[in-house]
Design a protein around this motif. Structure first.
Motif, PDB file in Angstrom:
ATOM      1  N   ASN A 186      19.140 -42.762  20.826  1.00  0.00           N
ATOM      2  CA  ASN A 186      18.340 -42.474  22.016  1.00  0.00           C
ATOM      3  C   ASN A 186      19.210 -41.907  23.141  1.00  0.00           C
ATOM      4  O   ASN A 186      18.796 -40.986  23.856  1.00  0.00           O
ATOM      5  CB  ASN A 186      17.640 -43.741  22.502  1.00  0.00           C
ATOM      6  N   SER A 228      10.862 -48.497  29.124  1.00  0.00           N
ATOM      7  CA  SER A 228      11.235 -47.241  28.493  1.00  0.00           C
ATOM      8  C   SER A 228      12.488 -46.699  29.158  1.00  0.00           C
ATOM      9  O   SER A 228      12.618 -46.753  30.396  1.00  0.00           O
ATOM     10  CB  SER A 228      10.099 -46.228  28.616  1.00  0.00           C
ATOM     11  N   GLN A 284      14.808 -48.987  23.593  1.00  0.00           N
ATOM     12  CA  GLN A 284      13.426 -48.680  23.941  1.00  0.00           C
ATOM     13  C   GLN A 284      12.568 -49.867  23.515  1.00  0.00           C
ATOM     14  O   GLN A 284      12.379 -50.111  22.320  1.00  0.00           O
ATOM     15  CB  GLN A 284      12.975 -47.393  23.243  1.00  0.00           C
ATOM     16  N   THR A 285      12.045 -50.620  24.500  1.00  0.00           N
ATOM     17  CA  THR A 285      11.334 -51.866  24.171  1.00  0.00           C
ATOM     18  C   THR A 285       9.825 -51.747  24.335  1.00  0.00           C
ATOM     19  O   THR A 285       9.135 -52.749  24.446  1.00  0.00           O
ATOM     20  CB  THR A 285      11.869 -53.011  25.049  1.00  0.00           C
ATOM     21  N   VAL A 286       9.330 -50.523  24.390  1.00  0.00           N
ATOM     22  CA  VAL A 286       7.882 -50.295  24.367  1.00  0.00           C
ATOM     23  C   VAL A 286       7.581 -49.403  23.165  1.00  0.00           C
ATOM     24  O   VAL A 286       8.463 -48.755  22.603  1.00  0.00           O
ATOM     25  CB  VAL A 286       7.392 -49.633  25.679  1.00  0.00           C
ATOM     26  N   ASP A 287       6.310 -49.366  22.787  1.00  0.00           N
ATOM     27  CA  ASP A 287       5.924 -48.628  21.584  1.00  0.00           C
ATOM     28  C   ASP A 287       5.903 -47.115  21.789  1.00  0.00           C
ATOM     29  O   ASP A 287       6.006 -46.351  20.827  1.00  0.00           O
ATOM     30  CB  ASP A 287       4.546 -49.104  21.107  1.00  0.00           C
ATOM     31  N   THR A 288       5.746 -46.667  23.013  1.00  0.00           N
ATOM     32  CA  THR A 288       5.678 -45.232  23.284  1.00  0.00           C
ATOM     33  C   THR A 288       7.071 -44.611  23.267  1.00  0.00           C
ATOM     34  O   THR A 288       8.069 -45.306  23.545  1.00  0.00           O
ATOM     35  CB  THR A 288       5.027 -44.983  24.645  1.00  0.00           C
ATOM     36  N   PRO A 289       7.183 -43.326  22.941  1.00  0.00           N
ATOM     37  CA  PRO A 289       8.494 -42.670  22.962  1.00  0.00           C
ATOM     38  C   PRO A 289       8.997 -42.499  24.402  1.00  0.00           C
ATOM     39  O   PRO A 289       8.206 -42.483  25.346  1.00  0.00           O
ATOM     40  CB  PRO A 289       8.220 -41.312  22.297  1.00  0.00           C
ATOM     41  N   GLY A 309       8.672 -55.250  28.685  1.00  0.00           N
ATOM     42  CA  GLY A 309       9.132 -54.081  27.948  1.00  0.00           C
ATOM     43  C   GLY A 309       9.358 -52.909  28.887  1.00  0.00           C
ATOM     44  O   GLY A 309       8.770 -52.834  29.972  1.00  0.00           O
TER      45      GLY A 309
END
Length: 384
Positions: free
Chosen positions: A267, A172, A206-211, A170
């Motif tokens: 995004n 960002s 965006q492939t991570v949970d965080t912004p 993942g």
């Protein structure tokens, strides 16, 4: 007169100076073979041999000097035309996650092909600019610092490959924000009179949970630029990227079907707003819309100062060819002379062998002589 050496000038000096010095010493001293042969002959022959040897070595010194000059690549500024020079630092940020090779660009081509085409257009639009290349996947990396070598830049893009699929965890789209800000700040500090532009190339996934990390810290250093989005709403399949160059391991799958990468324009628009630049969705059937370079850093320069140079190294190359022709002619004459010296000796040996053989055939054999003398001696005995 300007020089564009093939190697670093110091390295050329270290390579050529010892050899040239040795050749000059041999030119002044003369050849030892010529001296010894001259000692056996007359004084005038010795002087002539030394003069010929020194001339030969002088030509070899000239050959070495011509090689040195040719490798320096001398030239003069050519023409009187003027070329637009853009005193701008341009930072290129390329998304190199697995989605950058999703096959929805043009007729099923990977998105990275579109990135290469757009970067080429940017290079042509801003001649004289300095370019830096940053890649962004699981981590951000400065692939190329600011440079005017656009050939190296395009070469880096041609061999650019996304991260290995098996190692992907993942990513960002804002992972490169701190590095972009640091690169721009360094450029502003070292060259405050130059403008700065930022171009981002990606699909916005965006492939991570965080912004995503914000790019707002780079806005104060950015005078112009753009965010280019690649991909479609339908999405495109992604090939598995391995460690090899030509590996073809098929497509990435999700729940038994090909996984599709879909563009996230929301995004990308947010990223463009943070940088203070325009966003545009890129397709293969349209050229990118590029902003004008800041007028304060755009000037006209003589073509010779930008790179249009009339090369003069070919003059040294002609001298080298002529001197090599002299060496080849001399070698040919020496070989012919050696053959002429060997031929009389061979003929003389054959003649001596013939004469020796003839002399041997003229002497009668001992057995024959005795047989000829035997009847005569017998007759004399009978008479007595």
């Amino acid at each position: 007169m300007i020089f564009q050496p093939v190697l670093h000038p110091l390295l050329l000096v270290l390579l050529f100076v010892p050899v040239i010095a040795l050749a000059v010493w041999l030119t002044v001293r003369g050849s030892g073979h010529s001296t010894s042969s001259g000692t056996q002959g007359a004084g005038s022959g010795t002087a002539g041999a030394k003069s010929g040897t020194r001339t030969l070595w002088a030509l070899r010194v000239l050959l070495l000097l011509a090689c040195f000059v040719m490798l320096l690549r001398p030239g003069i500024p050519g023409g009187a035309t003027q070329t637009l020079a853009t005193d701008t630092d341009i930072v290129l940020v390329v998304d190199t996650t697995a989605s950058i090779v999703a096959e929805d660009w043009g007729d099923g081509q990977p998105r990275i092909d579109g990135v290469r085409e757009d970067v080429r257009a940017i290079v042509e639009e801003y001649p004289g600019a300095r370019f830096a290349l940053i890649t962004s996947d699981a981590a951000a990396e400065l692939r190329m610092p600011l440079t005017t070598d656009t050939t190296a830049l395009m070469g880096s893009l041609e061999v650019l490959r996304p991260e290995v699929t098996s190692q992907s965890r993942g990513s960002s789209i804002g992972i490169s924000a701190p590095l972009v800000s640091e690169t721009l700040a360094s450029a502003a500090e070292s060259s405050p009179d130059r403008s700065r532009m930022v171009f981002y190339f990606g699909d916005g996934e965006q492939t991570v949970d965080t912004p995503p990390e914000p790019f707002s810290g780079s806005a104060k250093y950015t005078d112009a630029g753009g965010v280019f989005g690649y991909g479609t709403a339908e999405g495109g399949p992604m090939r598995i990227t391995g460690g090899g160059v030509d590996d073809d391991e098929g497509y990435i799958e999700y729940q038994g079907e090909d996984a599709l990468s879909v563009i996230d324009e929301q995004n990308l628009e947010a990223l463009a707003e943070q940088l203070g630049v325009e966003y545009q969705h890129r397709t293969a059937d349209a050229a990118p819309t590029l902003p004008d370079a800041p007028s304060t850093t755009t000037s006209y320069a003589e073509s010779g100062e930008v790179g249009n140079v009339t090369e003069l190294y070919w003059i040294a190359a002609l001298v080298i060819i002529a001197l090599l022709g002299v060496e080849l002619t001399r070698a040919t004459l020496l070989i012919a002379r050696l053959r002429q010296l060997r031929s009389p000796r061979t003929n003389r040996s054959l003649s001596e062998r013939s004469e020796t053989k003839g002399a041997r055939s003229a002497v009668p054999e001992r057995g024959t002589k005795r047989r000829d003398e035997t009847p005569a001696s017998t007759g004399e005995g009978g008479a007595s």
